[in-house]
Design an enzyme around this catalytic site. Structure first.
Site, PDB file in Angstrom:
ATOM      1  N   MET A 133       0.845  -1.200   0.000  1.00  0.00           N
ATOM      2  CA  MET A 133       0.000   0.000   0.000  1.00  0.00           C
ATOM      3  C   MET A 133       0.881   1.251   0.000  1.00  0.00           C
ATOM      4  SD  MET A 133      -2.635  -1.377   2.927  1.00  0.00           S
ATOM      5  CE  MET A 133      -1.276  -1.554   4.095  1.00  0.00           C
ATOM      6  N   ASP A 134       1.244   1.705  -1.162  1.00  0.00           N
ATOM      7  CA  ASP A 134       2.192   2.808  -1.274  1.00  0.00           C
ATOM      8  C   ASP A 134       1.492   4.084  -1.735  1.00  0.00           C
ATOM      9  OD1 ASP A 134       4.643   3.964  -1.086  1.00  0.00           O
ATOM     10  OD2 ASP A 134       5.537   2.965  -2.814  1.00  0.00           O
ATOM     11  N   GLY A 135       1.888   5.214  -1.156  1.00  0.00           N
ATOM     12  CA  GLY A 135       1.411   6.504  -1.648  1.00  0.00           C
ATOM     13  C   GLY A 135       0.563   7.299  -0.680  1.00  0.00           C
ATOM     14  N   THR A 139       0.936  -0.102  -5.451  1.00  0.00           N
ATOM     15  CA  THR A 139       0.405   1.163  -5.945  1.00  0.00           C
ATOM     16  C   THR A 139       1.468   2.257  -5.960  1.00  0.00           C
ATOM     17  OG1 THR A 139      -0.314   1.739  -3.711  1.00  0.00           O
ATOM     18  CG2 THR A 139      -1.902   0.601  -5.095  1.00  0.00           C
TER      19      THR A 139
END
Length: 289
Positions: A65-67, A237
């Site tokens: 879960m990036d960002g 992501t």
């Protein structure tokens, strides 16, 4: 006579309006609920989206879960608000996956390397994990979702450890839906931990060298908590295209999907896009078909 007729018409209008008001409000309420549902992942028991085959769904989907921080910065919000939005998105993501027949969802919530971030952000994340897990125990029970937390956990605050144990204990009997949260997780640590466990058992005479194979080794990995330790699909992501020390052993033949979308914006359409991409691939596992 005319005034009497006017009074009668006014009374009739009032009665009609009164009778119709509950129906109108109910209709509006249903419309509002539909609009709310369309803005989130879950819209009740819906059919498999067009372009997807339920029988070809992955059994285990992993997500990096990036960002969250970039999303908050672009929205003019605090970093903590970005992580809050990311936590909410994870619950919605998992709900959708389970409704589509995916049995296991694993999420890289906090890597061992993340301890190097600013102390304020780290403390914020630890607090968020504890608060979110605590507040969702009843939800996990009502949806019959089993929750497991994997990782080193040696540096985790005692209060969070207590909430983790409480959540795992409260949901351990559920079988069909499994949410795995990786907190203070490192793929290298996972492998080293398994190696040390095998060596220790060998020294104790519990296993012999010839007993050691992939199946035995996988039973020593932290993902031994799930029936499906190897993800079929990994989603990452925010445009980054690496696995960042996540499930190094388990991802050997996992299909990878990289999205430029920041995690809090990774909505239902994006999930379906990833699943459609997965189902269009031919998985050969090193063999020619």
């Amino acid at each position: 006579m005319l005034s009497l007729l006017c009074c009668f018409m006014s009374l009739l209008s009032f009665l009609i309006h009164s009778c119709l008001r509950p129906w109108t409000q109910a209709k509006k309420s249903l419309k509002d609920e539909k609009e709310i549902d369309e803005g989130t992942y879950v819209a009740g028991e819906e059919e498999t989206p067009k372009g997807l085959l339920r029988e070809q769904m992955p059994r285990h989907v992993a997500v990096i879960m990036d960002g969250n921080r970039r999303w908050a910065e672009r929205a003019g919000l605090l970093t903590s608000q970005g992580h809050e939005a990311g936590a909410k998105r994870l619950i919605e993501f998992a709900e959708l996956c389970f409704k589509l027949g995916i049995e296991t969802v694993s999420a890289f919530a906090f890597s061992t390397e993340n301890w190097g971030r600013h102390k304020i952000e780290v403390n914020c994340l630890m607090s968020l994990f504890q608060r979110y897990l605590k507040s969702k125990i009843q939800f996990f029970q009502s949806e019959e979702i089993r929750v497991s937390v994997i990782g080193n956990l040696e540096k985790i605050p005692e209060s969070l450890l207590g909430t983790i144990k409480e959540t795992e204990e409260a949901t351990k009997r559920y079988k069909k839906k499994h949410l795995i949260l990786a907190i203070d997780y490192s793929g290298r640590f996972d492998i080293l931990h398994a190696c040390k466990s095998v060596v220790k058992k060998s020294q104790q005479g519990l296993i012999r060298e010839e007993d050691v194979d992939q199946t035995l080794f996988e039973r020593e990995l932290l993902t031994k908590c799930t029936e499906f330790p190897s993800p079929d699909l990994l989603i990452r992501t925010s445009g980054e295209q690496r696995i960042s020390n996540f499930l190094l052993w388990q991802l050997a033949y996992t299909e990878l999907f990289f999205s430029p979308v920041l995690w809090p914006d990774f909505d239902k359409d994006r999930v379906i896009e990833a699943l459609v991409s997965y189902q269009r691939r031919e998985r050969r596992f090193g063999c020619r078909i």
